[in-house]
Scaffold this active site. Structure first.
Site, PDB file in Angstrom:
ATOM      1  N   HIS A   1      16.683  43.610  -2.681  1.00 12.73           N
ATOM      2  CA  HIS A   1      17.502  44.216  -1.562  1.00 12.73           C
ATOM      3  C   HIS A   1      18.498  43.210  -0.568  1.00 12.73           C
ATOM      4  O   HIS A   1      19.327  43.479  -0.085  1.00 12.73           O
ATOM      5  CB  HIS A   1      16.543  45.045  -0.773  1.00 12.73           C
TER       6      HIS A   1
ATOM      7  N   SER B   1      22.239  47.756   3.913  1.00 12.40           N
ATOM      8  CA  SER B   1      21.114  48.594   4.233  1.00 12.40           C
ATOM      9  C   SER B   1      21.363  49.495   5.099  1.00 12.40           C
ATOM     10  O   SER B   1      22.240  50.546   5.065  1.00 12.40           O
ATOM     11  CB  SER B   1      19.812  47.562   4.550  1.00 12.40           C
TER      12      SER B   1
END
EC number: 3.1.-.-
Length: 287
Positions: A266, A119
């Site tokens: 994610h 991320s």
């Protein structure tokens, strides 16, 4: 859709349903990040694996992945600025975060590294590679694109975190129901609670105020041109890497390949660590 993604990347897009000195770069970092360096006996040509966490995280977030490589690689794990036990700063952007990590690399006299970032850590890793490509042998980006992201995607998270800060709970048990009033995802609540710190003015180890004030910088991205071999790992259910952006990704990373892991979001490294480890090993073993 998968085959479109393959053709645009012009390389194999693996799909599993089973089974870290450019002389002209001036580094302005004044304080070293908090880090842990696990060194193993290795040949001089073996690069060090550097693991870089995402927003609201710390060095422990990629610990399971790091341990899988600790027998054959030296491992460097870091806390980015305003996270974990690293220094706090009012300023935060990818240039500064990259410089922070490069300062640690130089402090440890590392000549060759492999960057693995998730991320926000993935964007930091991409920026490091753009600034000092001669340091980075390979780059692995977990569920993040070299793209700016629009909007305020963590509004509920920030609302919950500031609610905790204002309430000043004495422990995690008291903080949890406050977070749950704003955050519906139990996994996200538990993730935030890992950084709860009753001795912090923000009630968390991360610098909540700085993260909020610099959120636009964290979501932003300036285009780069990087020829380092790069692997993008996508969570199958995540929208952070979009198939329609593959051409824009390749413009910046022409030597990129991609790997998707179905049934994961994610936080793919936490949801399906074995698949992430397998993908990384396969990429590292490629000449």
């Amino acid at each position: 859709m998968i085959f479109i993604f393959i053709s645009l990347f012009a390389k194999i897009f693996f799909n599993y349903n089973d089974f870290f000195t450019n002389s002209h770069v001036k580094i302005m970092a004044k304080s070293l990040l908090n880090y842990q360096f696990h060194q193993v006996k290795q040949t001089i040509n073996t690069p060090v694996l550097i693991f870089i966490h995402g927003l609201f995280g710390d060095m422990d977030n990629l610990g399971v992945i790091a341990r899988a490589f600790s027998e054959h690689y030296s491992i460097l794990r870091i806390d980015l600025r305003n996270h974990g036990h690293s220094f706090h700063s009012e300023k935060m952007n990818y240039q500064l975060m990259a410089e922070d990590v490069i300062a640690v690399i130089r402090h440890l006299n590392l000549s060759k590294v492999i960057l693995i970032g998730h991320s926000m850590g993935g964007k930091t890793a991409m920026k490091i590679t753009a600034l000092c490509p001669e340091l980075v042998e390979k780059l692995i980006v977990i569920d993040m694109s070299p793209m700016p992201y629009e909007g305020f995607g963590h509004k509920d998270v920030f609302n919950g975190l500031f609610a905790v800060k204002n309430a000043k709970p004495e422990n995690r048990q008291q903080a949890k129901p406050i977070l749950k009033q704003e955050i519906n995802d139990e996994d996200v609540v538990q993730f935030m609670l890992k950084s709860f710190d009753v001795n912090s003015a923000d009630c968390f180890r991360f610098n909540l105020t700085a993260l909020f004030n610099n959120y636009a910088n964290i979501m932003d991205w300036e285009k780069v041109r990087v020829f380092t071999p790069t692997l993008f790992i996508k969570g199958g259910n995540s929208s952070y890497i979009k198939i329609e952006n593959s051409e824009k990704i390749l413009e910046q990373f022409p030597n990129a390949t991609a790997f998707t892991i179905n049934g994961s979001g994610h936080w793919v490294h936490a949801e399906k660590p074995d698949f992430v480890i397998r993908a990384i090993k396969r990429f590292l073993n490629k000449n």
